[in-house]
Design a protein around this motif. Sequence first.
Motif, PDB file in Angstrom:
ATOM      1  N   PHE A 123       0.990  -1.198  -0.100  1.00  0.00           N
ATOM      2  CA  PHE A 123      -0.126   0.031  -0.087  1.00  0.00           C
ATOM      3  C   PHE A 123       0.700   1.171   0.033  1.00  0.00           C
ATOM      4  N   ASN A 124       0.526   2.116  -0.621  1.00  0.00           N
ATOM      5  CA  ASN A 124       1.170   3.441  -0.810  1.00  0.00           C
ATOM      6  C   ASN A 124       0.328   4.076   0.102  1.00  0.00           C
ATOM      7  N   LEU A 125       0.992   5.264   0.808  1.00  0.00           N
ATOM      8  CA  LEU A 125       0.163   6.275   1.565  1.00  0.00           C
ATOM      9  C   LEU A 125       1.048   7.801   1.288  1.00  0.00           C
ATOM     10  N   TYR A 126      -0.084   8.767   1.148  1.00  0.00           N
ATOM     11  CA  TYR A 126       0.547  10.037   0.758  1.00  0.00           C
ATOM     12  C   TYR A 126      -0.484  10.994   1.701  1.00  0.00           C
ATOM     13  N   ILE A 127       0.608  11.766   2.020  1.00  0.00           N
ATOM     14  CA  ILE A 127       0.122  12.968   3.166  1.00  0.00           C
ATOM     15  C   ILE A 127       0.507  14.182   2.373  1.00  0.00           C
ATOM     16  N   ARG A 180      -4.417  16.289   3.524  1.00  0.00           N
ATOM     17  CA  ARG A 180      -5.123  15.306   2.639  1.00  0.00           C
ATOM     18  C   ARG A 180      -4.590  13.919   2.578  1.00  0.00           C
ATOM     19  N   VAL A 181      -4.966  12.801   2.993  1.00  0.00           N
ATOM     20  CA  VAL A 181      -4.334  11.795   3.228  1.00  0.00           C
ATOM     21  C   VAL A 181      -4.940  10.740   2.320  1.00  0.00           C
ATOM     22  N   LEU A 182      -4.209   9.989   1.469  1.00  0.00           N
ATOM     23  CA  LEU A 182      -4.764   9.017   0.577  1.00  0.00           C
ATOM     24  C   LEU A 182      -3.833   7.648   0.685  1.00  0.00           C
ATOM     25  N   VAL A 183      -4.818   6.346   0.685  1.00  0.00           N
ATOM     26  CA  VAL A 183      -4.053   5.301   0.860  1.00  0.00           C
ATOM     27  C   VAL A 183      -4.607   4.776  -0.385  1.00  0.00           C
ATOM     28  N   THR A 184      -3.549   3.978  -1.082  1.00  0.00           N
ATOM     29  CA  THR A 184      -3.847   3.466  -2.556  1.00  0.00           C
ATOM     30  C   THR A 184      -3.195   1.842  -2.223  1.00  0.00           C
ATOM     31  N   THR A 185      -3.631   1.014  -3.119  1.00  0.00           N
ATOM     32  CA  THR A 185      -3.318  -0.256  -3.282  1.00  0.00           C
ATOM     33  C   THR A 185      -2.155  -0.403  -4.513  1.00  0.00           C
ATOM     34  N   LEU A 186      -0.951  -0.986  -4.210  1.00  0.00           N
ATOM     35  CA  LEU A 186      -0.055  -0.988  -5.070  1.00  0.00           C
ATOM     36  C   LEU A 186       0.172  -2.297  -5.509  1.00  0.00           C
ATOM     37  N   SER A 187       0.518  -2.497  -7.091  1.00  0.00           N
ATOM     38  CA  SER A 187       0.622  -3.975  -7.458  1.00  0.00           C
ATOM     39  C   SER A 187       1.872  -3.520  -8.463  1.00  0.00           C
ATOM     40  N   SER A 188       2.966  -4.332  -8.058  1.00  0.00           N
ATOM     41  CA  SER A 188       4.278  -4.168  -8.798  1.00  0.00           C
ATOM     42  C   SER A 188       4.977  -5.235  -9.235  1.00  0.00           C
ATOM     43  N   SER A 189       4.477  -6.438  -8.962  1.00  0.00           N
ATOM     44  CA  SER A 189       5.337  -7.670  -9.212  1.00  0.00           C
ATOM     45  C   SER A 189       5.025  -8.207 -10.442  1.00  0.00           C
ATOM     46  N   GLY A 190       6.242  -8.808 -11.229  1.00  0.00           N
ATOM     47  CA  GLY A 190       6.195  -9.130 -12.476  1.00  0.00           C
ATOM     48  C   GLY A 190       6.819  -8.066 -13.424  1.00  0.00           C
ATOM     49  N   ASP A 191       6.776  -8.272 -14.930  1.00  0.00           N
ATOM     50  CA  ASP A 191       7.494  -7.475 -15.737  1.00  0.00           C
ATOM     51  C   ASP A 191       6.813  -6.164 -16.221  1.00  0.00           C
ATOM     52  N   CYS A 192       5.432  -6.044 -15.766  1.00  0.00           N
ATOM     53  CA  CYS A 192       4.711  -4.970 -16.062  1.00  0.00           C
ATOM     54  C   CYS A 192       4.914  -3.757 -15.245  1.00  0.00           C
ATOM     55  N   GLU A 193       4.709  -2.828 -15.821  1.00  0.00           N
ATOM     56  CA  GLU A 193       4.780  -1.446 -14.933  1.00  0.00           C
ATOM     57  C   GLU A 193       3.810  -1.496 -13.749  1.00  0.00           C
ATOM     58  N   ALA A 194       4.390  -0.866 -12.551  1.00  0.00           N
ATOM     59  CA  ALA A 194       3.473  -0.954 -11.493  1.00  0.00           C
ATOM     60  C   ALA A 194       2.536  -0.102 -11.513  1.00  0.00           C
ATOM     61  N   ARG A 195       1.375  -0.320 -11.213  1.00  0.00           N
ATOM     62  CA  ARG A 195       0.076   0.560 -10.971  1.00  0.00           C
ATOM     63  C   ARG A 195      -0.583   0.512  -9.624  1.00  0.00           C
ATOM     64  N   GLU A 196      -1.262   1.507  -9.461  1.00  0.00           N
ATOM     65  CA  GLU A 196      -2.029   1.778  -8.253  1.00  0.00           C
ATOM     66  C   GLU A 196      -3.448   1.892  -8.441  1.00  0.00           C
ATOM     67  N   SER A 197      -4.080   1.712  -7.233  1.00  0.00           N
ATOM     68  CA  SER A 197      -5.731   1.955  -7.277  1.00  0.00           C
ATOM     69  C   SER A 197      -6.100   3.184  -7.729  1.00  0.00           C
ATOM     70  N   THR A 198      -6.989   3.413  -8.456  1.00  0.00           N
ATOM     71  CA  THR A 198      -7.369   4.762  -9.060  1.00  0.00           C
ATOM     72  C   THR A 198      -8.532   5.417  -8.307  1.00  0.00           C
ATOM     73  N   THR A 199      -9.361   4.675  -7.476  1.00  0.00           N
ATOM     74  CA  THR A 199     -10.423   5.175  -6.905  1.00  0.00           C
ATOM     75  C   THR A 199      -9.970   6.101  -5.538  1.00  0.00           C
ATOM     76  N   ASP A 200     -10.887   7.047  -5.595  1.00  0.00           N
ATOM     77  CA  ASP A 200     -10.473   8.359  -4.455  1.00  0.00           C
ATOM     78  C   ASP A 200     -10.737   7.591  -3.076  1.00  0.00           C
ATOM     79  N   THR A 201      -9.884   7.136  -2.245  1.00  0.00           N
ATOM     80  CA  THR A 201      -9.969   6.611  -0.919  1.00  0.00           C
ATOM     81  C   THR A 201      -9.399   7.377   0.257  1.00  0.00           C
TER      82      THR A 201
END
Length: 789
Positions: free
Chosen positions: A239-243, A273-294
Amino acid sequence: MLYKDFYKGKTVFKHWLSGMCYRNITFQLISEATMNQKVLVKQSDITHTPLHHRTVPNPPLNISHKIVHLSQRAVPGEAPPEGSSESSRASRQTREIPLIEAQDEEEEEEEEIHNEEEDENISKEAVEAATTVPYNPTHNATEPPVDYATTNINMNANETTEEESLTQPYWLDPTDAPPLADREEEFVNAVVPEYEDSNEPGSAMGLPSEASVMPTRLPPILLELRWLPPRTPTIYDGFNLYIYRDGNSTETATVDENTHEFFTELTEPGTYRVLVTTLSSSGDCEARESTTDTGFTFYLSLSGELLEEPQERPQAVSVRLLDSSTAAVSWAPSSESHNGSLVSVVSTTCLKPSLSQRMESTYCSEENTTSDIITNLTPGAQYRVVVYHTNGPLISPPSEPVIIDIEPTGVRELAVYPLSPTAVILSWQRSYHVAFRKYVLQTFFFNPVTLASEWTTYYEIAATASVIASVRVTDLLPAWYYNFRVSMVTWGDPPLSCCDSSTVSFVTAPEAPHISSVDYSHGVLYVRWTYGELFIDLSHSRMLHWQVVAVGKKGPEKSYSVDVTRNVMRASLPLPPGDIYNLTVTACTERSRNTSMPNIIKLEPAPPKSLYAVNVTHSSVTLLWTEEGVVDYYQVFCKANRPTKPTKEPKAWEPQTISSHLVTISGLMPSSTYNCTVISFSYSTPSKPAHIAVTTVAKEMNPSVAAISALAVLSILLISLLVLFLLVLRKKHLQMTRECGAETFVNFASFERDGKLPYNWRRSLFAFLTLLPSCLWTDYLLAFYINPW
């Protein structure tokens, strides 16, 4: 995994797992054919580089937060002395704490009883997290910075200073934290190495600090975040957290997929403003985060007061117009606590017209007000009103927008000015303070083609800055009833129109008739005319009647007129002959008229009527007649039937010009028959001649002369007889003379004196007898049986 049935070169890949990295994605064209119950398949070559794609992971669930004042955790009397290095800063750390919703009361009791022990455990469990690249989501980049923080900081400055002087935060020594190298491969909550407080002494903490004025600091506050894993199936690695504080990123952290909480200390006031996103980075693909505003937002004042962002939007917002430039806004009470409301107003029509046509000057850009009364509105404009709940500098989601349309003022002083039977000019004025898109001119009249009356749009005129406008209306029906209406149409969606009361009625002028034929017979003028198109129907026209007017030049009555109903286009008009007339036909309506081109007609003079011959003599005759119409003069001449000596009667043969209707013609021969002719002349035009036959009488004396002549002849005859008688008596007297010889004369004087003779005897015949001898005249008297005595 094989996909078929591409439609127009594209398809939708369903059933892909969230957060999964799909590799070697290729596209081929496949051709299938069946022959002898065998399927033949042919594939195209792969002409592109295989693609890699990662789907977006699902966002975390049930994100919750809690604010804990660290000063409340210290046991009174055991706080480290002020200014010690151990209390200089508090490290950001991770610890296992149950969910807030279930353990609020337990946590408070544990904090009071085991406060000191808990702080020890926290310092032992504090670790440094692996660093990650800061992430700046796009949706935060577009958020405007909030300007309320400065105001709240200034308002609470004095209060915060006093509070800080009484309570000092408890800072842990940063040297107590285990080194980063010991925990390299472990995903834990940790402090980002790049982030350090601006007030940290750093490596110079052991040096004596200079005496300086330190800025006001926020009491130590701990932010606790907790969340649940994303909805399955989802492939994720952490998970990525942004403040963000006041729109700027202040802290970014990454935790592993097994960590569902995060703790950090807030050291500065502001809007977070605090954001918590789901991070998916395993594998050869580019890492992506969830886009829904949480994320969530809150405001931290300088005194440590926490203001939550209102999550409930205002409900049941309504706007009521008080007048054409003022409106009142109302809404339902909110279940959330908030300390104010904000009304946002913007005109949706201000920027639609060009700059030269723009009539609005207010609310062209969005304007906010804390009042529920909106003023300075423009009639004809359309406004979008949105209400927000405010909690300090934080605002709630906007309410459903309310669109208010204000009717335009409409036009005034609408007037019609006629140009011709088929054209008019319409002119009107408008109010200065009004916004609209165009004028719409409509006409209402009876259509003779459709046999119906309805409002139809005739013309549309774009709005201009001019207050006065006019338009020319053509192709109207002559002598027809019209209603004209000019309305304003706004720029709104849907547009408004005003006003139906701006109407004016008008009856167009009739067309000029055309005189087609004129005929004069027996003193009556017959006129025919045409009007407009052939076979025109005047049953629905406003034509009242026709007026036929003939104006003479010399007649006793110079004007002659007659009115004819509108459905009849012919008339008969009695006119005296011999005059020149200006003939016109006028079409008359209730308010106007139109006259045909004048038709000049010249009527021949009428011949004399009732011609009589009076006082006919042997040499002259008097003619008498009556005149009809207009006559300038007459010509009269008489001609003998059998002229014997025309040279002896020139006056009878030469025409005589006279101006009266009585003439005496002389120089005629007695006992002769003449044909006399009388001709009337008007404007040098002769009439038909009038004839009469006259016979002169025979020549005879004048009765008085004849009487005198007869008396003269009789006198001569009497005198002749008397002389003859005297001569006869003379002889007898001569014989008697011898017998009476000397007789004496009679004394008449004695007779007169004695009254025997009349008084005027001297004037009588007896005066003559006195001259004769008495013997003679006495004998004569006695011969006639006259006794002289």
